[in-house]
Write a protein that holds these residues in place. Structure first.
Motif, mmCIF file in Angstrom:
data_model
loop_
_atom_site.group_PDB
_atom_site.id
_atom_site.type_symbol
_atom_site.label_atom_id
_atom_site.label_comp_id
_atom_site.label_asym_id
_atom_site.label_seq_id
_atom_site.Cartn_x
_atom_site.Cartn_y
_atom_site.Cartn_z
ATOM 1 N N CYS A 9 0.822 -1.232 0.000
ATOM 2 C CA CYS A 9 0.000 0.000 0.000
ATOM 3 C C CYS A 9 0.848 1.271 0.000
ATOM 4 C CB CYS A 9 -0.908 -0.007 1.221
ATOM 5 S SG CYS A 9 -1.941 1.464 1.406
ATOM 6 N N TYR A 14 -4.500 3.854 -2.536
ATOM 7 C CA TYR A 14 -5.620 4.075 -3.471
ATOM 8 C C TYR A 14 -6.945 4.347 -2.744
ATOM 9 C CZ TYR A 14 -2.701 2.440 -7.367
ATOM 10 O OH TYR A 14 -1.715 2.302 -8.318
ATOM 11 N N THR A 15 -7.102 3.788 -1.555
ATOM 12 C CA THR A 15 -8.279 3.951 -0.682
ATOM 13 C C THR A 15 -9.593 3.368 -1.232
ATOM 14 O OG1 THR A 15 -8.824 6.248 -1.352
ATOM 15 C CG2 THR A 15 -7.328 5.969 0.512
ATOM 16 N N ASP A 16 -9.535 2.551 -2.268
ATOM 17 C CA ASP A 16 -10.755 1.838 -2.699
ATOM 18 C C ASP A 16 -11.301 0.982 -1.556
ATOM 19 O OD1 ASP A 16 -8.907 2.296 -5.041
ATOM 20 O OD2 ASP A 16 -10.684 1.633 -6.146
ATOM 21 N N CYS A 17 -10.385 0.489 -0.727
ATOM 22 C CA CYS A 17 -10.742 -0.424 0.368
ATOM 23 C C CYS A 17 -11.713 0.193 1.364
ATOM 24 C CB CYS A 17 -9.474 -0.875 1.086
ATOM 25 S SG CYS A 17 -8.404 0.483 1.641
ATOM 26 N N ILE A 33 -2.141 2.987 4.760
ATOM 27 C CA ILE A 33 -3.380 2.840 5.538
ATOM 28 C C ILE A 33 -3.260 1.560 6.351
ATOM 29 C CG2 ILE A 33 -4.752 1.411 3.958
ATOM 30 C CD1 ILE A 33 -6.957 3.581 4.164
ATOM 31 N N CYS A 50 -8.475 -3.864 -3.517
ATOM 32 C CA CYS A 50 -7.211 -3.122 -3.521
ATOM 33 C C CYS A 50 -6.458 -3.303 -4.844
ATOM 34 C CB CYS A 50 -6.329 -3.578 -2.369
ATOM 35 S SG CYS A 50 -4.705 -2.774 -2.420
#
Ligand code: SF4
Ligand code: F3S
Length: 117
Positions: A9, A14-17, A33, A50
């Motif tokens: 990460c 990316y923070t899609d999670c 994160i 992710c």
């Protein structure tokens, strides 16, 4: 059992999670994160979301698993909670292991907190 975020990460973020987690147990740092192990309900929904392949169950045999479990445990109690997607970090695609980046990113970890929502 819990899911954790590992070195993949770092500098991607990316923070899609965060948008798919039903219990909002992601916490954000300056360049990565983490997941709060005591809040994660092991649903597994975040893992395929992710783009960097950075989320793994702690039952996995990933190298340095204990190190990353410790990082997730420590920083999820320090960093701010995040529930909404942000833009990826600049140059995220150039350090994405799923796009051909092969270096271990462990030493690039920053312990600084990320932005508050
Ligand atoms: Fe959230 Fe489920 Fe991922 Fe745990 S496994 S961090 S509960 S989406
Ligand atoms: Fe990081 Fe993947 Fe989430 S890159 S911020 S674990 S979507």
């Amino acid at each position: 059992m819990t899911y954790i975020v590992n070195d993949k990460c770092i500098n991607c973020r990316y923070t899609d999670c965060v948008e798919v987690c039903p219990v909002d147990c992601f916490y954000i740092g300056e360049n990565t994160i983490v997941i709060h192990p005591d809040e994660c309900i092991d649903c597994g929904v975040c893992e395929p979301e992710c783009p960097a392949g950075a989320i793994v169950p702690d039952s996995d045999d990933y190298p340095n698993l204990q190190h990353w479990l410790d990082i997730n445990t420590k920083y999820s109690s320090i960093w701010p909670n995040i529930t909404q997607k942000l833009d990826p970090l600049p140059n995220a695609d150039s350090v994405n292991p799923e796009k051909g980046y092969t270096e271990d990113k462990t030493e690039m970890f920053s312990d600084a907190a990320g932005p508050e929502e």
